[in-house]
Design a protein around this motif. Sequence first.
Motif, short mmCIF file in Angstrom:
data_model
loop_
_atom_site.label_atom_id
_atom_site.label_comp_id
_atom_site.label_asym_id
_atom_site.label_seq_id
_atom_site.Cartn_x
_atom_site.Cartn_y
_atom_site.Cartn_z
N ALA A 303 15.11 14.32 5.75
CA ALA A 303 16.14 13.56 6.94
C ALA A 303 17.38 12.93 5.76
CB ALA A 303 15.32 12.72 7.69
N GLY A 304 18.12 12.98 6.29
CA GLY A 304 19.30 12.63 5.31
C GLY A 304 20.67 11.93 6.35
N SER A 305 21.69 11.65 5.52
CA SER A 305 22.96 11.08 5.92
C SER A 305 23.44 12.05 6.97
CB SER A 305 23.89 10.97 4.91
OG SER A 305 23.36 10.12 3.69
N PHE A 306 24.15 11.37 7.97
CA PHE A 306 25.01 12.06 8.91
C PHE A 306 24.00 12.60 10.01
CE2 PHE A 306 27.07 13.24 4.77
CZ PHE A 306 27.94 12.04 4.76
N GLU A 307 23.02 12.23 10.32
CA GLU A 307 21.91 12.19 11.36
C GLU A 307 21.41 13.94 11.17
OE1 GLU A 307 23.95 11.66 14.93
OE2 GLU A 307 23.74 9.40 14.85
N SER A 308 21.05 14.17 9.69
CA SER A 308 20.69 15.55 9.47
C SER A 308 19.11 15.46 9.36
CB SER A 308 21.36 16.05 8.41
OG SER A 308 22.59 16.30 8.27
N TYR A 309 18.72 16.47 9.77
CA TYR A 309 17.31 16.59 9.49
C TYR A 309 16.61 17.78 9.78
CZ TYR A 309 17.05 16.63 14.59
OH TYR A 309 17.11 16.80 16.06
N ASP A 310 15.37 18.43 8.97
CA ASP A 310 15.10 19.94 9.10
C ASP A 310 13.39 19.71 8.94
OD1 ASP A 310 14.30 20.40 6.27
OD2 ASP A 310 16.21 19.67 6.19
N GLY A 311 12.64 20.83 9.20
CA GLY A 311 11.36 20.64 9.14
C GLY A 311 11.15 22.29 8.88
N ALA A 312 10.01 22.62 8.08
CA ALA A 312 9.50 23.89 7.75
C ALA A 312 7.86 24.25 7.63
CB ALA A 312 10.18 24.49 6.68
N LEU A 313 7.61 25.15 7.95
CA LEU A 313 6.44 25.58 7.78
C LEU A 313 6.13 27.13 7.01
CD1 LEU A 313 3.31 24.81 8.95
CD2 LEU A 313 3.85 26.16 11.07
N ASP A 314 5.18 27.13 6.29
CA ASP A 314 5.05 28.10 5.26
C ASP A 314 3.62 28.41 5.22
OD1 ASP A 314 5.05 30.12 3.46
OD2 ASP A 314 5.77 28.96 1.75
N LEU A 315 3.38 29.65 5.79
CA LEU A 315 1.87 29.81 6.08
C LEU A 315 1.38 31.38 5.45
CD1 LEU A 315 1.22 28.77 9.80
CD2 LEU A 315 0.84 27.46 7.83
N SER A 316 0.32 31.46 4.71
CA SER A 316 0.11 32.69 4.05
C SER A 316 -1.33 32.72 3.72
CB SER A 316 0.98 33.15 2.62
OG SER A 316 0.55 34.26 2.32
N GLY A 317 -1.86 34.05 3.62
CA GLY A 317 -3.38 34.28 3.49
C GLY A 317 -3.77 35.47 3.65
N LEU A 329 4.24 33.67 6.88
CA LEU A 329 4.95 33.37 8.05
C LEU A 329 5.90 32.10 7.53
CD1 LEU A 329 5.91 33.56 11.01
CD2 LEU A 329 3.94 32.20 11.56
N ASN A 330 7.08 32.07 7.53
CA ASN A 330 8.02 30.94 7.33
C ASN A 330 8.68 30.66 8.70
OD1 ASN A 330 8.08 32.50 4.43
ND2 ASN A 330 8.13 30.32 4.28
N LEU A 331 8.41 29.54 8.97
CA LEU A 331 9.27 28.95 10.24
C LEU A 331 10.17 27.65 9.83
CD1 LEU A 331 6.40 28.71 12.69
CD2 LEU A 331 8.10 30.24 12.72
N SER A 332 11.29 27.63 10.05
CA SER A 332 12.19 26.50 9.94
C SER A 332 13.08 26.18 10.87
CB SER A 332 12.85 26.60 8.56
OG SER A 332 13.91 27.84 8.65
N TYR A 333 13.58 24.63 10.96
CA TYR A 333 14.52 24.37 12.09
C TYR A 333 15.11 23.29 11.30
CZ TYR A 333 16.87 22.10 15.93
OH TYR A 333 17.99 21.71 16.59
N GLU A 334 16.85 23.51 11.12
CA GLU A 334 17.48 22.47 10.72
C GLU A 334 18.57 22.01 11.79
OE1 GLU A 334 19.03 23.95 6.86
OE2 GLU A 334 18.09 25.65 7.69
N VAL A 343 31.46 17.01 14.48
CA VAL A 343 30.98 18.16 13.87
C VAL A 343 29.60 18.18 13.72
CG1 VAL A 343 31.22 19.84 11.98
CG2 VAL A 343 33.17 18.73 12.74
N ASP A 344 28.85 19.29 14.05
CA ASP A 344 27.28 19.31 13.82
C ASP A 344 26.90 20.83 13.85
OD1 ASP A 344 27.34 19.86 16.65
OD2 ASP A 344 26.37 18.13 17.25
N GLY A 345 25.62 21.01 14.01
CA GLY A 345 25.14 22.10 13.92
C GLY A 345 23.65 22.47 13.66
N GLY A 814 26.19 11.00 0.18
CA GLY A 814 24.79 11.47 1.14
C GLY A 814 23.59 11.43 0.49
N ILE A 815 22.66 10.93 1.18
CA ILE A 815 21.31 11.00 0.53
C ILE A 815 20.37 11.57 1.54
CG2 ILE A 815 20.83 8.49 1.73
CD1 ILE A 815 19.23 7.98 -0.96
N SER A 816 19.23 12.26 1.02
CA SER A 816 18.43 12.75 2.08
C SER A 816 16.84 12.46 1.12
CB SER A 816 18.60 14.30 2.05
OG SER A 816 18.43 14.93 0.75
#
Length: 823
Positions: A303-317, A329-334, A343-345, A814-816
């Motif tokens: 999580a960081g400046s300008f209301e930015s956040y993200d999460g990721a999941l990395d699974l293998s085996g 399997l890599n899952l991510s949302y930003e 401005v956002d995205g 900016g800081i995260s």
Amino acid sequence: MTTVLSLFALTATGAKAEIADSRIGEASYTVTANWMAQTETAPVQIVGIQVEESETGLQITLETIETALNMRVTTASGNALIAEFSNAVLVDNPLEQFEPAEGIALVQVSALPDERVRVVVTGSNAPPIADFESTASGLAISIAPGAAQADDTSDTIRLVVTGEDDEGYNPSSASTAIGTDTPIRDTPFSIQVIPEAVLEDRNVTELGDALETAGGIVENGARGTSAFGPNLLIRGFRLNDTIFRDGISAFSLAPLSTNDVERIEVLRGPASVLFGQGNPGGVVNLVTKQPLSKPFHEVSGSAGSFESYDGALDLSGPLTGAGDVRYRLNLSYENYGSFRDFVDGERLQVSPTLAWDINENTSLDVFGQYTYDRETTDEGIPFDSNGEPIDVPRSRFLNEDFGEFTQDQFSLGYRLNHDFNDNLSLRHSSQYFQYEPERYYPFVNSFDEVTGEAERVEYFAEGTYQRFFTNAELVGQFNTGSVEHELLFGLEYRHDAEDPAFQFDNEFPPINAFNPVYTNEPFEKSPTFFRDDNVDTISAYIQDQITIIPELILLAGLRFDYVDEFRTERNSGEPRQEFEDQSEAFTPRLGIVYKPIEPITLYASYTTSFLPNGAGFLNGNGSTFEPEEGRQFEVGIKTDVTDRLSLTLAAFDIRRQNIVVSDPDDPLLSIQTGEVASRGIDLNLNGEILPGWNVTAAYNYLDAFVSEDTTDIQGNQLEGVPDNQFSLWTTYEIQQGNLAGLGAGLGLLYVGDRPGDIDNSFTLPDYFRTDAALFYKRDNWRAQLNVENLFDIDYFPSTSYGSSLYVNPGAPFGISASFAVEF
């Protein structure tokens, strides 16, 4: 961190066996008595030894102060498997355990002279099978009892080595330059690898940010406005159709995510021999994370400046007990905000991969990806006629909140590898790729710097873009006398289809930059221009890497491409027009590598590229134009400053020819005589200076200009290209004691002033940005703070879309904060 799998076969004749060469997928490694070169750094301290029974047999854990252990040699002697580690000392007491598990007779861990540590595991009836895996706190060795062989005169066992890529900031090999995993020192080109360690330490998740540490690459556009893919220039030329993902074109109008990327390989200069049509600046190849043979699970977020956040999941085996079927399997949302008003995205990405070892000679990987992107269209702020930004806050937004760019992107493919024998292998890949972008916003058509009034028109574009790609390659090794050859032969077919529709008319209410009033009234989407393209490309290429003596290597390659394009165009209410064009090109490349002494490599190369001008682009007599051509001469030197620190210096001259320019006899027509040039030097330093102190640095001098034209722009500098560019990213991590795992990073980025347009009517000022990081690694988790633009400077990375109207402001301080845990 990411684990790397390599499989070695041990063949014993009599009492002793050493590891022989073998291959998994496209990676090939040769293990000798110096499997990893000894370093000149302080020895790794092994502070603890644990021996525990496991489901498969036995688990041996070597706990270290520094995680990297250098395996010097692994042998089998009788029923004993022997692993020896260099540059290591045993702080804990030596260990000796008899019959710790069924099928295991003895385990011994002891210190040897010259800072070496030996691990001996003796099987009851045969040498055991070992699986080496680096962990956050040392090295884990999984032991399974071996089976006695029926043949008394030959004993074969298998050793699986699974572990971290301990090369850190200084990877020694890359497949992008030559098409095989060849040491970077043996390639006659300027190539840089950005490893996962750098991506993690900088906490970057987009390609543009990741490439800031790669010399010679700069931004060239604003968010949501690009018609050329990621807004980047390399050696002065666009990176549009020269971005690849595991060697297959990965064109996208949206910024590319690096959440599922293992490393990024940057090859500078023309590369059409292996990659086909494209601009001559270079190639960027995203090497993705591959399935692992051991269970791996990681959750991360920030999580960081300008209301930015993200999460990721990395699974293998593994999916089977034998480990012959594996997944990743890599899952991510930003969700990212901005210092810019309104401005956002956001981005959602899913990347599955399935690997199947069909038998010991054949493997199949099936991979896919889905990505959804949405971001506000933002053209930035205007500059005035004096080349200065107008007097408005850097956050001032001059579009409309409803204006945005969206894209759905999908790909599915497979990769088949088969070894006919030790000297001949087949690689076959296919992929279907589709993206559906939509761009919708009021486009700024003109700007009055006195009144601040910006005239706007309605702009809308949408379409479906599809690509099918397939190729087959044979790789063979053979000798002619004492000369060694590695021959690569490939056939390739690509079909591109697109049907975009455009709306670029109807005035939209203007906006005043000094006192903006937003309409908040979306306009009707009603395209008026329609296009339909179908392009078929058939290619054949051959390359021979010739080792005359170990110190002298030659490279020769040649590619032939045939391109058939059929295009239709139609304006609303008018008949459809049809255009057809066929073009073909031979693109050679030559290189030589000479290693006069062990740490130094000298090289020289000649490389070429081509890019069709396309159907519908006609000259005065109604015929189509010849393809654009590029060529480069490059010389350089590569040296290992130490075993873990490498330096590359390159000098180059690129010419891009057959550029379409205005006909001096008739301004309404065009002729094909234009040329642009790019020449300069690259300097790159990568690796570990001292234990725990890593660095990646680059300096570039670039003179990019119009060398031939029919108008007064001849001699002008290319837009957006700085003469001087410097980047540095360095980290230090405490190696031992109570604070072990605590570290800090410092980043410096200097970009010189650049012409804002091809007319050189104004200049973007230079800037010097400072970034920083603070992190703590402990066992299976990592916490981190990253700061961008530490001193809050005002700067402008690029123009918005290659004109003198608007420029793109850089982000302020900016800081995260990020956190990752493996389980």
